[in-house]
Design a protein around this motif. Structure first.
Motif, short mmCIF file in Angstrom:
data_model
loop_
_atom_site.label_atom_id
_atom_site.label_comp_id
_atom_site.label_asym_id
_atom_site.label_seq_id
_atom_site.Cartn_x
_atom_site.Cartn_y
_atom_site.Cartn_z
N TYR A 151 0.88 -1.18 0.00
CA TYR A 151 0.00 0.00 0.00
C TYR A 151 0.91 1.22 0.00
N VAL A 152 0.31 2.35 -0.29
CA VAL A 152 1.07 3.60 -0.15
C VAL A 152 0.44 4.42 0.95
N GLU A 153 1.26 4.82 1.91
CA GLU A 153 0.76 5.72 2.96
C GLU A 153 0.81 7.15 2.44
N ILE A 154 -0.31 7.84 2.58
CA ILE A 154 -0.37 9.25 2.18
C ILE A 154 -1.06 10.03 3.28
N HIS A 155 -0.56 11.22 3.57
CA HIS A 155 -1.11 12.03 4.65
C HIS A 155 -2.53 12.49 4.29
N PRO A 156 -3.44 12.57 5.27
CA PRO A 156 -4.83 12.96 4.99
C PRO A 156 -4.95 14.30 4.25
N GLU A 157 -4.09 15.26 4.57
CA GLU A 157 -4.16 16.57 3.88
C GLU A 157 -3.90 16.42 2.38
N ASP A 158 -2.85 15.65 2.07
CA ASP A 158 -2.53 15.42 0.65
C ASP A 158 -3.66 14.64 -0.01
N ALA A 159 -4.16 13.64 0.69
CA ALA A 159 -5.22 12.80 0.12
C ALA A 159 -6.46 13.63 -0.18
N LYS A 160 -6.80 14.51 0.74
CA LYS A 160 -7.99 15.36 0.55
C LYS A 160 -7.81 16.25 -0.68
N ARG A 161 -6.65 16.85 -0.78
CA ARG A 161 -6.36 17.75 -1.90
C ARG A 161 -6.44 17.01 -3.23
N LEU A 162 -6.00 15.77 -3.23
CA LEU A 162 -5.96 14.99 -4.48
C LEU A 162 -7.22 14.11 -4.64
N LYS A 163 -8.17 14.30 -3.70
CA LYS A 163 -9.43 13.54 -3.74
C LYS A 163 -9.19 12.02 -3.72
N ILE A 164 -8.24 11.65 -2.92
CA ILE A 164 -7.93 10.22 -2.74
C ILE A 164 -8.53 9.77 -1.41
N SER A 165 -9.29 8.70 -1.45
CA SER A 165 -9.87 8.15 -0.22
C SER A 165 -9.12 6.90 0.18
N CYS A 187 13.28 9.60 -3.28
CA CYS A 187 13.25 10.05 -4.66
C CYS A 187 11.98 10.87 -4.85
N ALA A 188 11.92 11.57 -5.97
CA ALA A 188 10.77 12.44 -6.24
C ALA A 188 9.68 11.64 -6.94
N ALA A 189 8.44 11.88 -6.53
CA ALA A 189 7.33 11.10 -7.08
C ALA A 189 6.08 11.97 -7.21
N ARG A 190 5.13 11.46 -7.95
CA ARG A 190 3.79 12.07 -7.96
C ARG A 190 2.78 10.95 -7.81
N ILE A 191 1.58 11.34 -7.43
CA ILE A 191 0.55 10.33 -7.17
C ILE A 191 -0.79 10.85 -7.67
N LYS A 192 -1.58 9.94 -8.21
CA LYS A 192 -2.92 10.33 -8.66
C LYS A 192 -3.85 9.14 -8.50
N LYS A 203 -8.14 3.30 0.74
CA LYS A 203 -8.35 2.09 -0.06
C LYS A 203 -8.63 2.35 -1.54
N ASP A 204 -8.54 3.59 -1.98
CA ASP A 204 -8.62 3.86 -3.42
C ASP A 204 -7.40 3.26 -4.11
N GLN A 205 -7.57 2.85 -5.34
CA GLN A 205 -6.41 2.50 -6.14
C GLN A 205 -5.79 3.79 -6.67
N VAL A 206 -4.49 3.90 -6.51
CA VAL A 206 -3.78 5.10 -6.99
C VAL A 206 -2.60 4.66 -7.85
N VAL A 207 -2.06 5.63 -8.58
CA VAL A 207 -0.85 5.35 -9.36
C VAL A 207 0.26 6.28 -8.86
N ALA A 258 -4.26 2.94 -1.72
CA ALA A 258 -3.89 4.07 -0.84
C ALA A 258 -4.29 3.77 0.60
N ARG A 259 -3.43 4.15 1.49
CA ARG A 259 -3.77 4.10 2.91
C ARG A 259 -3.64 5.54 3.43
N VAL A 260 -4.76 6.14 3.68
CA VAL A 260 -4.75 7.54 4.13
C VAL A 260 -4.53 7.54 5.64
#
Lengths: 123, 755
Positions: B674-688, B748-753, B690-694, B706-708
């Protein structure tokens, strides 16, 4: 066949039926104790946080919780092995040098005295 | 793999259950495992570098159980969740049982003779046509010292190439570089015994709770018994280790060097430095020249708390508080792992940690140490001490040193000219050389580089094109896919040998059961291959593990890591020995460089000049405080890739999960990545949750759940790296530290969607 013999056979028959029924009921109880179908895409904890939150909270505060020794350590993976009531043997794999030798207490097991999730000494 | 994840879990679960039938921990069967019919054997855990003692239960020629060894002072009978299930792994359905050669794209079972003759012919043909440097060896910090020793002799002493590496390059090389440059010799000054005497712990770049749980437990116990004990964590991510922290600094990944300098500056300015210790035992250097203490202070002037705060994102007042915690504590112990080592400036980061100890004199005393934690069970013993890297020879020797080459060649009974004076190719260079075709044949032992290398997809070309031999206990792995030959290796409990753990402790492991199928001990696989390659005279003499160990420890005589007194006879009885242990009546050494260390005790008085500590690996016995510049990661975040991606472990799995993936309970606990993402980032990117993300980096992309959660700081992503199905190492960067050559897995530098 005398009346007495017939009477005794009838009583024995009834007893056998009662014992059989009881056995079946016990077997059914055991079946009911089986863990429900598991969604293997999530961990035990993910589900149990919702369905048994008090137990999870007790565990979290325990030494096992601090060390993150999860449900599976005592209860099995839920598919191949599931132990509703874990055994003392599981404990002894880690608690090898504990001061109390449970075997000396007859049928005394770790969980006779320690609460299963908080691990608090309750007797 | 040919199996879906779910099928694999089911298959391995069923196999494990079958294997343990009648012997598993069944409720109510209190007499089964602990009955007299079970024979218990003293051994060592197969997982991390802590070196926990385990007792292996054997009955009717089968391993049936494992319990903690309560006589082993490292773990005192306790086990972590991985060690707890070791017995299930022995009979995993994924064990490789027969040699196989790939013919027409498919593996076919062959005899040992056919497999070894085939490898010998191919290796000799490559050697003859392209020279010795067209061959390579890639080993493991999980191999026994005896196994690595045999590979070292075959490659460096007989084939004549220094293209011999091992996966400790990917985890410990920066710690080696740090110890060598700061203190003069590799490996820690102290031992785990310091934990129970420390008043302050700095855990930096270490998720101790999940990666070294037994040491975490010892720290917890220390804190519970002594409420004045303080714990500082410096790590970009909140982890279970935070349960015991008093202060946590969250630097942006890769930006902690300035914090360590700022702490040093505050320590000196506020009078916490030990001026006498510094005067007697320390010199100062920058990357070009020697410095005076005053010049070092001038260097530090740049590193105000505000500068470090701006650089790292950590509040300045927290940096000041951290420095004061370190300064005020009577005793201090620092511990770190991959968050420090797996960096393009990993050696510098190591130096800056040790700086704090040298400035405060909190080193060499009980409860004080700059203590690197090891990730693998024999990275220290087999590879660092055994010399299993491209620039090393056994017993802390260097290929560059003519005297060292002569000493080793004499014991190996090979011409000294066989050992090249130039280091071979380090790990990343080795796999690049495979890609280019400069290396045409490689023997990979007990490791899984196709999954564990950074930027892993890049290096599959070489694995596909060149001749690859893999000796493994498990099949399939990500690496065996690319093998031309796979050789079944005996697993833990099926072979005897020695592991050397983090605290300089060497421990003996017995052979308890026969290897599964046709599996053989790696040391003898290498011996028999060597004989087939034409090195009969050099290898036929090794009949037992003890033969190999005895030859190895003869090379340690008189060295800083003297193991002469750690004979098999003795190791079989004791729970390991901590070097230097120069004779069979020597108890081993708790602290190096001070009284009680035989090398210190033997130093002439005129050399010590009354000093209580003498860093005998350095000129005049003086350690170095380094004025290294602060430097961020190789690939900082930017507009296109605004997240810092970092990777790591979970408690329940280990490395590429070839072992833990075979345990149903551990799969159950953490079934997927899974990928851990902070709730603030997740909210901004509309990621909930257990969503599948890239996730995307400049090297690849990965679809994952995603694990928010508020574990990572905003702007940071974390992915555990254990699963081939979610191979995050296709995204990590292969830039490496110019000194240690250890890659920067941690940033390393990354992006997520959203997918």
């Amino acid at each position: 066949m005398s009346k007495t013999t017939k009477w005794l056979l009838a009583v024995a028959g009834v007893l056998i039926i009662i014992f059989s029924l009881q056995f079946n009921l016990q077997a059914d109880d055991e079946k009911e104790e089986k863990h429900p179908e598991v969604d293997f895409t999530q961990s035990c904890m993910e589900c149990h946080k919702e369905v048994t939150p008090d137990i999870v909270r007790d565990w979290e505060k325990s030494k096992h919780g601090v060390m993150n020794f999860g449900c599976y350590m005592c209860h099995g993976d839920g598919q191949v092995e599931f132990y509703r009531k874990p055994s003392t043997e599981t404990c002894l794999s880690c608690h090898t040098g504990e001061p109390v030798d449970a075997r000396k207490g007859g049928n005394l097991q770790c969980f006779s005295c320690h609460n299963g999730h908080s691990l608090k000494f309750h007797q | 793999m040919g199996l879906t994840r779910r099928e694999f879990i089911k298959t391995s679960a069923a196999a494990a259950a079958a294997a343990s039938l009648g012997t598993s921990l069944i409720p109510g069967a209190a007499s089964q495992l602990f009955a007299d019919s079970t024979k218990w054997h003293k051994s060592v855990c197969r997982f991390c570098g802590t070196g926990c003692g385990v007792m292996v239960g054997e009955r009717d020629g089968k391993v049936v159980a494992v319990k903690g060894d309560n006589l082993n002072t490292i773990n005192k009978g306790h086990l972590c969740v991985k060690g707890f299930y070791l017995h299930k792994i022995v009979y995993s359905d994924t064990r490789l049982k027969h040699p196989m050669i790939k013919k027409d794209g498919k593996f076919q079972r062959v005899s040992w003779d056919e497999a070894l003759n085939f490898v010998a012919e191919r290796f000799n043909s490559i050697r003859k046509q392209y020279g010795p440097d067209a061959l390579a060896f890639y080993g493991s910090g999980q191999a026994e010292t005896e196994e690595t020793y045999m590979a070292n002799k075959l490659y460096k002493g007989c084939i004549g190439t220094n293209n011999m590496e091992g996966n400790p390059r990917l985890c410990m090389a920066s710690a080696v570089g740090g110890y060598l440059t700061s203190l003069g010799l590799d490996e820690p000054v102290g031992t785990y015994d310091d934990i129970e005497q420390a008043e302050f712990f700095m855990l930096i770049g270490s998720n101790t709770a999940e990666c070294h749980p037994i040491l975490f437990e010892r720290i917890i116990r220390r804190k519970h018994q002594n409420p004045n004990v303080k714990i500082l964590i410096i790590d970009p991510r909140k982890t279970p280790t935070d349960q015991i922290t008093d202060l946590h600094l969250f630097p942006k990944p890769g930006y902690d060097l300035a914090i360590l300098h700022a702490m040093a500056r505050i320590i000196i300015k506020e009078g916490y430095a030990d001026e006498q210790f510094i005067k007697e035992n320390v010199v100062f250097k920058d990357n070009k020249k020697d410095l005076t203490f005053e010049e070092y202070k001038q260097f530090l002037e740049k590193y105000t708390p505000e500068y470090a705060a701006n650089d790292s994102g950590v509040p300045a007042e927290d940096i000041v508080a951290a420095a004061r915690m370190f300064g005020r504590a009577k005793t201090a112990m620092s511990m770190w792992t991959m968050g420090i080592n797996q960096r393009t400036r990993g050696v510098w980061a190591n130096n800056l940690i040790t700086n704090l100890h040298l400035l405060t004199g909190k080193i060499g005393k009980p409860g004080c140490d700059s203590f690197s934690l090891t990730g693998q069970p024999n990275a220290c013993g087999g590879v660092r001490e055994g010399g299993g890297l491209c620039h090393l020879l056994p017993a802390h020797r260097s290929v560059k040193n003519p005297k060292h080459r002569e000493e080793v060649a004499k014991v190996w009974d090979v011409p000294v000219s066989n050992i090249q004076p130039k280091p071979g190719k380090h790990t990343i260079a080795m796999f690049e050389a495979l890609n280019k075709g400069e290396i045409k044949g490689i023997f990979i032992l007990c490791t899984n580089p196709a999954q564990s290398l950074p930027n892993a997809a890049k290096y599959r070309k070489g694995l596909e094109e060149q001749f690859v031999v893999v000796s493994e206990s498990f099949f399939p792995t990500a690496t065996t896919k690319y093998a031309d030959v796979v050789l079944p290796a005996a697993f833990w409990t099926e072979k005897e040998g020695v592991y050397g753990c983090t605290e300089r402790r060497s421990q003996y492991m017995p052979k308890i059961v026969e290897p599964l199928g046709e599996a053989r001990w790696d040391a003898f696989i290498l011996r028999d291959l060597a004989i087939r390659m034409g090195f009969k005279k050099e290898f036929e003499k090794y009949k037992t593990a003890e033969d190999i160990w005895n030859e190895y420890i003869s090379l340690t005589k008189g060295k800083d890591m003297d193991l002469s007194g750690a004979t098999y006879r003795r190791l079989k009885k004791v729970r390991g020995l901590r070097w230097p242990v120069p004779s069979e009546d020597h108890p081993g050494t708790y602290k190096r460089y001070v009284q009680g260390d035989p090398l210190f005790d033997e130093l002439p008085r005129e050399k010590k000049k009354g000093r209580w500590i003498y860093f005998y690996g350095k000129p005049e016995g003086k350690a170095v405080v380094w004025a290294r510049p602060d430097k961020g990661p190789e690939e900082p975040t930017d507009e296109d890739y605004p997240f810092a991606l970092t990777t790591g472990r979970v408690l329940e799995h280990w490395h590429t999960a070839t072992m833990t993936g075979a345990v149903p309970e551990l799969n159950r606990a953490v079934p997927k990545a899974y990928v851990e993402i902070h709730p603030e980032d997740a909210k901004r990117l509309k990621i909930s949750n257990k969503d599948q993300v890239v996730i995307e980096t400049r090297r690849g992309s990965l679809k994952i759940e995603a694990r928010v959660i508020d574990r990572p700081e905003p702007g940071t992503l974390f992915v555990p790296w254990h699963w081939e199905e979610w191979m995050i190492n296709n995204l990590t960067i292969d830039a490496f530290d110019p000194g240690s050559k250890e890659p920067e897995y941690k940033v390393c530098a990354a992006r997520i969607k959203k997918a």
